[in-house]
Write an enzyme that holds these catalytic residues in place. Sequence first.
Site, PDB file in Angstrom:
ATOM      1  N   ASP A  47       0.826  -1.204   0.000  1.00 28.40           N
ATOM      2  CA  ASP A  47       0.000   0.000   0.000  1.00 28.40           C
ATOM      3  C   ASP A  47       0.863   1.257   0.000  1.00 28.40           C
ATOM      4  OD1 ASP A  47      -2.754   0.539  -0.311  1.00 28.40           O
ATOM      5  OD2 ASP A  47      -2.792   1.483   1.651  1.00 28.40           O
ATOM      6  N   GLU A  88       0.108  10.654   5.354  1.00 23.90           N
ATOM      7  CA  GLU A  88      -0.034   9.213   5.136  1.00 23.90           C
ATOM      8  C   GLU A  88       1.322   8.573   4.814  1.00 23.90           C
ATOM      9  OE1 GLU A  88      -3.882   8.428   3.469  1.00 23.90           O
ATOM     10  OE2 GLU A  88      -3.036   6.797   2.280  1.00 23.90           O
ATOM     11  N   GLU A 140     -11.186   6.129  -2.317  1.00 27.63           N
ATOM     12  CA  GLU A 140     -11.170   6.546  -0.912  1.00 27.63           C
ATOM     13  C   GLU A 140     -12.316   5.889  -0.128  1.00 27.63           C
ATOM     14  OE1 GLU A 140      -8.411   7.583  -0.406  1.00 27.63           O
ATOM     15  OE2 GLU A 140      -8.144   9.746  -0.531  1.00 27.63           O
ATOM     16  N   GLU A 210      -9.611  -2.974  -6.336  1.00 23.95           N
ATOM     17  CA  GLU A 210      -9.527  -3.018  -4.871  1.00 23.95           C
ATOM     18  C   GLU A 210      -9.625  -4.464  -4.369  1.00 23.95           C
ATOM     19  OE1 GLU A 210      -8.832  -0.711  -2.573  1.00 23.95           O
ATOM     20  OE2 GLU A 210      -8.774   1.020  -3.910  1.00 23.95           O
TER      21      GLU A 210
HETATM   22  C1  NSP Z   1      -5.297   0.145  -2.601  1.00 29.23           C
HETATM   23  C2  NSP Z   1      -5.722   1.379  -1.876  1.00 29.23           C
HETATM   24  N1  NSP Z   1      -6.950   1.906  -2.102  1.00 29.23           N
HETATM   25  C3  NSP Z   1      -7.299   3.061  -1.464  1.00 29.23           C
HETATM   26  C4  NSP Z   1      -6.472   3.682  -0.601  1.00 29.23           C
HETATM   27  C5  NSP Z   1      -6.932   4.921   0.144  1.00 29.23           C
HETATM   28  N2  NSP Z   1      -6.230   6.063  -0.270  1.00 29.23           N
HETATM   29  C6  NSP Z   1      -5.234   3.111  -0.386  1.00 29.23           C
HETATM   30  N3  NSP Z   1      -4.345   3.657   0.470  1.00 29.23           N
HETATM   31  N4  NSP Z   1      -4.855   1.942  -1.017  1.00 29.23           N
END
Ligand code: NSP
Length: 219
Positions: A47, A88, A140, A210
Amino acid sequence: MDGKGTVATWKDKHRRMYDQATRHPFIMSIRDGAVDYSAFKRWLGQDYIFVRQFIPFTASVIIKSCKHSDEESDMQVLLSGISSLNDEISWFKTQAQNWDVHLHSLVPLQANLNYCKYLESLMEPEVDYSVAITAFWAIEAVYQESFAQCLESSAKTPNELIETCQRWGNAGFGDYCVSLQRIADRCLKNASSDVLSKAEETFISVLQHEVNFWNMSSG
Ligand SMILES: Cc1ncc(CN)c(N)n1
């Protein structure tokens, strides 16, 4: 339409897929306290790579907003998003140290590469603002809804993962997603049928990416 915005209508229409993305076994394993920590660490590292690619995507949405929207408030919402991405990135670095994940030697896995490539395709100038903002909202919203479930009173989320879940599951992030949804709905209301169908396809593609990302994390 029955007074609902387009986005809510699509969420209902594609409910099965939306639930697959927001109630994935990986997230449910965090919520149930049964998470496999090696999967969690894989997700954390992957991520971080994704979020680094998400930053230029966010910037591209801001550029589209400047060119195609008269609403100054869109900029305010999008800028708040980009500034929270700065936090983040720092957060990922601290978490990676805590979990002994070595960010500099990470290799992106296939589902991540595919998702990043898809984000890149959405950065093209010919992609309509309505399409890009729909993708932005969906990306999001999936994280917000997923992690918010891990903070419900009935959740058995392990203490050491609460901070992660709060990052996206907190009420402020929920409000931010509602603001994104409102922008998307406003744009889609005035969109041509061609743009509308592209935005719906994009919504479905984001959900699929996702799901693939969670699958990749679970191993
Ligand atoms: C795969 C993924 N999707 C969404 C997000 C949220 N910004 C994230 N951090 N990573």
